[in-house]
Design a protein around this motif. Structure first.
Motif, PDB file in Angstrom:
ATOM      1  N   ARG A  77       2.106   4.701   9.343  1.00  0.00           N
ATOM      2  CA  ARG A  77       2.325   3.612   8.369  1.00  0.00           C
ATOM      3  C   ARG A  77       1.057   2.795   8.154  1.00  0.00           C
ATOM      4  O   ARG A  77       0.909   2.109   7.145  1.00  0.00           O
TER       5      ARG A  77
ATOM      6  N   TYR B 266      -4.035   0.383   6.894  1.00  0.00           N
ATOM      7  CA  TYR B 266      -4.576   0.802   5.606  1.00  0.00           C
ATOM      8  C   TYR B 266      -6.108   0.798   5.669  1.00  0.00           C
ATOM      9  O   TYR B 266      -6.695   0.069   6.466  1.00  0.00           O
TER      10      TYR B 266
ATOM     11  N   ARG C 194      -2.532   2.255  -2.561  1.00  0.00           N
ATOM     12  CA  ARG C 194      -3.291   2.465  -3.806  1.00  0.00           C
ATOM     13  C   ARG C 194      -4.497   3.364  -3.529  1.00  0.00           C
ATOM     14  O   ARG C 194      -4.938   3.464  -2.376  1.00  0.00           O
TER      15      ARG C 194
ATOM     16  N   VAL D  11      -7.994  -1.531   0.423  1.00  0.00           N
ATOM     17  CA  VAL D  11      -7.591  -2.923   0.207  1.00  0.00           C
ATOM     18  C   VAL D  11      -8.826  -3.801   0.370  1.00  0.00           C
ATOM     19  O   VAL D  11      -9.539  -3.691   1.370  1.00  0.00           O
TER      20      VAL D  11
ATOM     21  N   GLY E 170     -11.062 -10.884   1.266  1.00  0.00           N
ATOM     22  CA  GLY E 170     -12.227 -11.744   1.440  1.00  0.00           C
ATOM     23  C   GLY E 170     -13.160 -11.716   0.253  1.00  0.00           C
ATOM     24  O   GLY E 170     -12.985 -11.036  -0.732  1.00  0.00           O
TER      25      GLY E 170
ATOM     26  N   CYS F 131       7.292  -7.752   5.697  1.00  0.00           N
ATOM     27  CA  CYS F 131       6.346  -6.729   5.255  1.00  0.00           C
ATOM     28  C   CYS F 131       5.515  -7.305   4.115  1.00  0.00           C
ATOM     29  O   CYS F 131       5.867  -8.330   3.517  1.00  0.00           O
ATOM     30  N   LEU F 132       4.420  -6.640   3.805  1.00  0.00           N
ATOM     31  CA  LEU F 132       3.639  -7.013   2.635  1.00  0.00           C
ATOM     32  C   LEU F 132       4.565  -7.005   1.425  1.00  0.00           C
ATOM     33  O   LEU F 132       5.423  -6.129   1.298  1.00  0.00           O
TER      34      LEU F 132
ATOM     35  N   PHE G 236      -9.164 -14.811   5.080  1.00  0.00           N
ATOM     36  CA  PHE G 236      -9.181 -14.106   3.795  1.00  0.00           C
ATOM     37  C   PHE G 236      -7.990 -14.460   2.924  1.00  0.00           C
ATOM     38  O   PHE G 236      -7.947 -14.104   1.740  1.00  0.00           O
TER      39      PHE G 236
ATOM     40  N   ASP H 221       1.374  -7.978  -2.031  1.00  0.00           N
ATOM     41  CA  ASP H 221       1.456  -6.590  -1.546  1.00  0.00           C
ATOM     42  C   ASP H 221       0.108  -5.879  -1.613  1.00  0.00           C
ATOM     43  O   ASP H 221      -0.008  -4.725  -1.216  1.00  0.00           O
ATOM     44  N   ASP H 222      -0.911  -6.594  -2.117  1.00  0.00           N
ATOM     45  CA  ASP H 222      -2.225  -5.936  -2.209  1.00  0.00           C
ATOM     46  C   ASP H 222      -3.201  -6.498  -1.179  1.00  0.00           C
ATOM     47  O   ASP H 222      -4.403  -6.381  -1.319  1.00  0.00           O
ATOM     48  N   THR H 223      -2.654  -7.133  -0.158  1.00  0.00           N
ATOM     49  CA  THR H 223      -3.533  -7.638   0.903  1.00  0.00           C
ATOM     50  C   THR H 223      -3.347  -6.790   2.164  1.00  0.00           C
ATOM     51  O   THR H 223      -2.697  -5.734   2.110  1.00  0.00           O
ATOM     52  N   MET H 224      -3.877  -7.233   3.272  1.00  0.00           N
ATOM     53  CA  MET H 224      -3.876  -6.398   4.474  1.00  0.00           C
ATOM     54  C   MET H 224      -2.828  -6.886   5.469  1.00  0.00           C
ATOM     55  O   MET H 224      -2.683  -8.078   5.701  1.00  0.00           O
ATOM     56  N   HIS H 225      -2.113  -5.925   6.048  1.00  0.00           N
ATOM     57  CA  HIS H 225      -1.101  -6.247   7.053  1.00  0.00           C
ATOM     58  C   HIS H 225      -1.760  -6.567   8.398  1.00  0.00           C
ATOM     59  O   HIS H 225      -2.974  -6.389   8.567  1.00  0.00           O
TER      60      HIS H 225
ATOM     61  N   ILE I 263      -6.731  -8.020  12.311  1.00  0.00           N
ATOM     62  CA  ILE I 263      -6.275  -8.836  11.188  1.00  0.00           C
ATOM     63  C   ILE I 263      -5.100  -9.628  11.732  1.00  0.00           C
ATOM     64  O   ILE I 263      -4.092  -9.056  12.155  1.00  0.00           O
TER      65      ILE I 263
ATOM     66  N   GLU J  19       4.002  -6.733   8.548  1.00  0.00           N
ATOM     67  CA  GLU J  19       4.046  -5.264   8.598  1.00  0.00           C
ATOM     68  C   GLU J  19       3.482  -4.670   7.304  1.00  0.00           C
ATOM     69  O   GLU J  19       3.440  -5.341   6.265  1.00  0.00           O
ATOM     70  N   PRO J  20       3.078  -3.402   7.335  1.00  0.00           N
ATOM     71  CA  PRO J  20       2.686  -2.730   6.084  1.00  0.00           C
ATOM     72  C   PRO J  20       3.896  -2.624   5.143  1.00  0.00           C
ATOM     73  O   PRO J  20       5.030  -2.907   5.544  1.00  0.00           O
ATOM     74  N   LEU J  21       3.640  -2.201   3.935  1.00  0.00           N
ATOM     75  CA  LEU J  21       4.745  -1.961   2.993  1.00  0.00           C
ATOM     76  C   LEU J  21       5.720  -0.955   3.591  1.00  0.00           C
ATOM     77  O   LEU J  21       5.320  -0.079   4.362  1.00  0.00           O
ATOM     78  N   ARG J  22       6.990  -1.110   3.226  1.00  0.00           N
ATOM     79  CA  ARG J  22       7.945  -0.089   3.665  1.00  0.00           C
ATOM     80  C   ARG J  22       7.585   1.237   2.987  1.00  0.00           C
ATOM     81  O   ARG J  22       7.117   1.235   1.832  1.00  0.00           O
TER      82      ARG J  22
ATOM     83  N   VAL K 149       5.960   2.432  -1.012  1.00  0.00           N
ATOM     84  CA  VAL K 149       4.574   2.872  -1.244  1.00  0.00           C
ATOM     85  C   VAL K 149       4.521   3.868  -2.404  1.00  0.00           C
ATOM     86  O   VAL K 149       5.277   4.816  -2.436  1.00  0.00           O
TER      87      VAL K 149
END
Lengths: 118, 563
Positions: free
Chosen positions: A75, A78, A111, A115, A118, B447-448, B493, B518-522, B531, B556-559, B563
């Motif tokens: 999972r 990323y 994507r 990602v 910052g 999650c994100l 960030f 949803d476009d950031t980091m988990h 992180i 958590e990351p996206l389910r 994705v």
């Protein structure tokens, strides 16, 4: 010479997907084994962290040949890039014990680009 | 898609590298050789000591038993024994108690050894099979073998250094590409941390017990002993050379009488190790001159046991210092144990997804106010405790009209840090009375892309807070080595304000929601990089330490189906 080729021809993988591909080799010295590793690593300001999440071994590969592999992406984490840390994914094929290597960089995430934070 | 084989410099084997490898090898070889030499000497001695257990036993008659002076200031007392035995019809006499009996600093110990063999008694002695004229009364465990640990550290250092220098490095690929995956963590570093922590703790405990632990136990025991008049028979200054200095101790031999029997002892205090040193020896000799009468404390159950002084003096608190080693070692070991991954596990999110949860999660602060207070207290005690030794030296110079300016100026910044620690302790002590934020989260494992609902309230007087801010923050944390230090850089960030209010009702209790993009980091945690997401709660209180607490949470990351 070592070469990694993915089945899809791409380098972007979503979490949970399986990286399918093949490794072909033509070596000058006969290795005792060949290992294909799926891993992530960090770069940037911090000391490097590396973790192999899946691997496949080829025993007595001979001087030349090819092997297919299937390695599942977890999972996370990323692929991402920030001001301090960049996390990258790759598949590496290593001829053991101390032989040639080759690496294929991947992007792992929802994507097709890493990602950006910052 | 085919792999590309980029150009990372594999590094050639230059002449300079060979020279540095040669110098390094010489350096480590010296350590290895010295370590092996001392190891061999110690092991040999331990084997010879152990061999006594195999010597033939034979009866012997004790002819003389007492205590005598050795003439050695470090260990001035020895059990003086004489015994006779017979081998193959021929009589021999010996005076050896044990193979390596070099005497003792304690008169009591020498006397107790002698008391085990009264004159006329028949004991069992052991005869050296290769020389019947050599016999001992006691075979002792080869404890000296434990000393091998010290040279083994040298052996390990030298051996590891040589291995590191000469290990076969992976040959770079013809195109210069180097493997990254071979550097994947195996948990060895953490295991090393655990081992080092345990060694530190063992050293700390090993020093603490003889310096403070056991003497304090005996001191407590002596509180019920009987005061008895005693006379100082001899007050002798003892001094002997150590590796780089001279040690001093006052040897006060005194005599007392219990139920018509005379007893002798030279135990002044239970803290004999910390009572050494020229000044203290001089002071003890002044207090107990030869011929002086004093009061000693005698164990009513065993009149052989006595002590002249049963006070705990400030200098004896130095025996608490090994607790620093014990504490640091324990912390290292716990830290290492917490982070050693089980085989096959990963610090990164694996395949399992968090299940749906409708129960809110009560968050715990990263460090509680009590934790901050205790942390500051421990730091202040250790820092100022160590510093006080040097400050006292400087202060003595000033008192004596001979100030050491260099030492005084050198100490100033360290004293400032120590005072800061004391001020910090006061600050955190006041902060203990602050209202405590209670934060709950829903969903418990966001999650994100999820919308996060945060509820807050306070235990204690929340009305003291004038302004409340709660911020959800995402932060990069990267640790790296700089010289001998490990430095951690942090960079925020993402920052989302949930509440920023001065309204009394909103401060007391409330809730707010925020959507995590949803476009950031988990959340992600590795040994050196992470992180980290957290809720930061700040409450301003007039003329009082503010509420300032951080509540870590895991994003958590996206389910996978998203994705």
């Amino acid at each position: 010479m070592l070469t990694i080729t993915t089945e899809s021809g791409g380098t972007w993988y979503r979490p949970g997907e399986i990286v399918r591909g093949s490794v072909t080799w033509r070596l000058e010295e006969e290795p005792v084994g060949l290992e294909i590793r799926l891993f992530w690593f960090t770069s940037g300001k911090g000391t490097r962290d590396v973790e192999v999440v899946a691997s496949r071994s080829v025993e007595r590969p001979g001087l030349a040949g090819s092997a297919v592999f299937e390695l599942q992406i977890p999972r996370g984490p990323y692929s991402f890039s920030g001001r301090l840390i960049t996390l990258s994914w790759a598949v590496e094929a290593v001829a053991l014990p101390n032989g040639e290597i080759t690496r294929l960089d991947l992007v792992v995430g929802p994507r097709p680009v890493e990602v950006a934070i910052g | 898609m085919e792999s590309t084989q980029g150009g990372v410099d594999g590094g050639g084997c230059s002449g300079r590298r060979l020279v540095s490898r040669g110098c390094g090898s010489l350096f480590f070889a010296v350590f290895l050789a010295a370590g092996l030499l001392f190891t061999a000497v110690i092991v040999g001695e331990a084997l010879r000591e152990a061999a006594v257990w195999g010597w033939e036993e034979t009866p012997c008659v004790i002819l003389a038993s007492g205590v005598e002076e050795t003439g050695d200031d470090e260990k001035p007392w020895r059990a003086a024994l004489r015994y006779r035995y017979e081998v193959d019809g021929r009589e021999y006499e010996s005076g050896l108690l044990a193979r390596s009996d070099s005497g003792s600093a304690s008169y009591d110990r020498a006397r107790d050894r002698a008391r085990r063999y009264p004159v006329g008694a028949v004991a069992v002695c052991r005869i050296d099979p290769s020389a019947p004229s050599v016999a001992v009364l006691e075979a002792r465990p080869p404890w000296i073998g434990l000393a091998v640990l010290l040279p083994l550290v040298f052996v390990a250092f030298g051996g590891c250094g040589l291995w590191f220098l000469w290990r076969r490095e992976p040959r770079p690929s013809p195109d210069g590409l180097e493997s990254i995956s071979q550097h994947a963590g195996t948990g060895r570093g953490r295991r090393l941390l655990v081992v080092m922590g345990l060694i530190f703790s063992a050293v700390g405990a090993g020093l603490f017990l003889p310096l403070f632990g056991l003497p304090t136990l005996r001191l407590v025991e002596a509180m019920s002993w009987t005061p008895t008049p005693c006379r100082v028979l001899a007050a002798s200054p003892r001094s002997w050379s150590t590796d780089d200095s001279t040690s001093h101790r006052a040897d006060i031999l005194y005599e007392y009488e219990v139920a018509g029997t005379s007893w002798r002892s030279n135990r002044v205090s239970f803290f004999s190790i910390l009572d050494s040193g020229y000044e203290r020896a001089r002071s003890t000799l002044d207090r107990y001159p030869s011929g002086a009468c004093a009061t000693c404390w005698v164990d009513p159950d065993d009149p052989a046991r006595s002590v002249l002084e049963r006070e705990l003096r400030p200098v004896q608190l130095l025996g608490l210092l090994p607790l620093v080693f014990l504490g640091i070692g324990g912390a290292l070991a716990v830290h290492g144990l917490r982070r050693v991954p089980a085989p096959g596990t990963s610090v990164a999110p694996a395949f399992a997804e968090p299940g749906p949860s409708h129960e809110p999660l009560e968050l715990e602060p990263s460090v509680s106010p009590l934790g901050k207070l205790l942390g500051c207290l421990v730091f202040s005690l250790l820092w100022n405790g160590l510093l006080s030794v040097f400050v006292w030296q400087a202060w003595k110079g000033w008192l004596g009209g001979n100030p050491d300016w260099f030492l005084t100026i050198f100490l100033l910044p360290f004293v400032a840090v120590g005072l800061g620690g004391v001020a910090g302790f006061g600050y955190f002590l006041l902060a203990l009375a602050n209202p405590r934020p209670l934060i709950s989260l829903q969903p418990a494992a966001p999650c994100l892309g999820d919308t996060l609902r945060v509820e807050w309230r306070f235990s204690g007087r929340g009305s003291r807070i004038r302004r409340l801010r709660i911020v959800l923050e995402g932060r990069e944390e990267a640790s790296y080595r700089r010289g001998t230090d490990t430095v951690t850089d942090r960079e925020t960030f993402a920052s989302f304000s949930l509440v920023d209010t001065g309204n009394e009702w909103e401060i007391a209790r409330g809730s707010a929601s925020v959507r995590i993009p949803d476009d950031t980091m988990h959340s992600f945690e590795a040994d050196n990089n992470s992180i980290a997401w957290a809720l930061k709660v700040t409450g301003e209180i007039g003329r009082w330490p503010d509420v300032d607490e951080t509540f870590p949470l895991t994003v958590e990351p996206l389910r996978l189906w998203e994705v």
